[in-house]
Design an enzyme around this catalytic site. Structure first.
Site, PDB file in Angstrom:
ATOM      1  N   ASP A 139       2.298   1.624   3.320  1.00 27.22           N
ATOM      2  CA  ASP A 139       3.216   0.571   3.797  1.00 27.22           C
ATOM      3  C   ASP A 139       4.635   1.029   3.486  1.00 27.22           C
ATOM      4  O   ASP A 139       5.573   0.791   4.249  1.00 27.22           O
ATOM      5  CB  ASP A 139       3.003  -0.756   3.037  1.00 27.22           C
ATOM      6  N   HIS A 199       0.891  -1.155   0.000  1.00 26.33           N
ATOM      7  CA  HIS A 199       0.000   0.000   0.000  1.00 26.33           C
ATOM      8  C   HIS A 199       0.932   1.209   0.000  1.00 26.33           C
ATOM      9  O   HIS A 199       2.076   1.110   0.458  1.00 26.33           O
ATOM     10  CB  HIS A 199      -0.895   0.022   1.238  1.00 26.33           C
TER      11      HIS A 199
END
Ligand code: XUL
Ligand code: MN
Length: 344
Positions: free
Chosen positions: A51, A48
């Site tokens: 992330d 993501h």
């Protein structure tokens, strides 16, 4: 030896919290996860946007790119590639009613900002794929937005991403519901229609997740096959799911081994991976799993996939084709079951 390359996301090793209870394991830092992913046989990491760049909301566009360059170095250290970046359009207060089709313009602008930054991050990590898991793109209250307007919003958002970067590829991961009530893009068939309506359909494809297909009442292998028939399977999220209930992300093949076999079979038969595609495993550990077993579900999924790959390699197509010609489907079914059960 597998013919495939495998990928995984940092979220697939998690602390065990769910909607009804707190974490049951300790958090693990990104570098430790990378090291372990490489050790157990993964070649790439899925991200993501946050992330990769956790505090991105409070950073300038340049600072985001700079931080992403650091993550790329960490990937390089463990010999890992980045497969894709997915804007996380469901955690922030701006995304309470969705992103690209939120009922508020300022929220839609925020969603586009995250989408553009995801492209920037992908570029810094060395990949050209953006995954859109459209978590909240749909309605919680059926009358709250027009499905016609909402569908067009999605096409427009994808067009803007395609314009922002002339070679980036966009990959929709369809899901019929959860956390949204009624999704706008629930199946691979929906993905095909959205793709065809964009300014560059060749660059817009799908990410089929086994569990999401099952939630839509569909067969994952057939959804994979449908996308492959149109050259639109940009990646997969293999896992398993016990029927139509909350999204479970179980280890690949643990609920329905025959359905898992057929997913591997359709991938093998159609040379999936020959254009660099990865086999992504979107699986989660059980809540009861201990800290030291934090990666067991990933190892199990890899082992099951590879065991099924061997079964497919041994599939007697000559015999199967003869049975198909004679329309002896009872025998064909039993041959397949015997192979899966290890009886032939
Ligand atoms: C949600 C899901 C996500 C996406 C990545 O159901 O599958 O993990 O794969 O955002
Ligand atoms: Mn997924």
């Amino acid at each position: 030896m597998s013919a495939f390359k495998f990928s995984v996301g940092p979220w697939n090793v998690h602390a065990g919290a769910d909607s009804y209870g707190p974490a049951t394991r300790n958090e693990i830092d990104l570098e430790t996860k990378f090291a372990k992913f490489a050790e157990i046989g993964f070649s790439a990491v899925q991200f993501h946007d946050d992330d990769a760049v956790p505090d991105m909301n409070n950073m300038t566009d340049e600072e985001i790119k700079e931080y992403a360059r650091g993550v790329k170095k960490l990937l390089d250290k463990y010999g890992l590639a980045a497969e894709f970046v997915a804007p996380r359009l469901w955690m922030d207060p701006h995304t309470a009613d969705g992103g690209f089709m939120s009922s508020r313009k300022e929220d839609r602008d925020y969603a586009m900002w995250r989408a553009y930054r995801s492209i920037d991050i992908a570029r810094e990590l060395g990949c050209d794929l953006i995954v859109l898991w459209l978590a909240r793109e749909g309605t919680l209250c059926a009358e709250s937005k027009s499905p016609v307007w909402a569908t067009k919003q999605l096409v427009e958002a994808i067009n803007k991403m395609l314009e922002y970067d002339s070679t980036i590829r966009i990959c929709i991961e369809p899901k019929p519901n959860e956390p949204i009530d009624r999704s706008i893009c629930g199946t691979i068939g929906h993905v095909m229609a959205i793709s065809a309506a964009t300014i560059d359909p060749k660059r817009v494809g799908g990410n089929l997740e086994s569990a999401h297909a099952i939630l839509a009442g569909l067969d994952p292998a057939h959804e994979i096959g449908f996308a492959l028939a149109f050259d639109k399977l940009f990646t997969v999220h293999l896992n398993d799911q016990n029927s139509i209930r909350y999204d479970q992300d179980k280890s690949f093949g643990v609920e329905n081994i025959r359905a898992a076999f057929n997913q591997v079979k359709v991938l093998v038969e159609n040379n999936y991976g020959s254009k660099g595609e990865y086999v992504g495993l979107d699986v989660k550990a059980m809540r009861t799993t201990s800290d030291e077993d934090s990666y067991e579900h990933l190892k199990n999924s890899l082992d099951i996939f590879k065991a099924l790959e061997e079964k497919v390699a041994r599939y007697d197509y000559e015999y199967a084709n003869k049975l198909i010609e004679e329309r002896k489907f009872e025998q064909l079914e039993m041959y397949t079951m015997n192979l899966i059960m290890g009886l032939v």
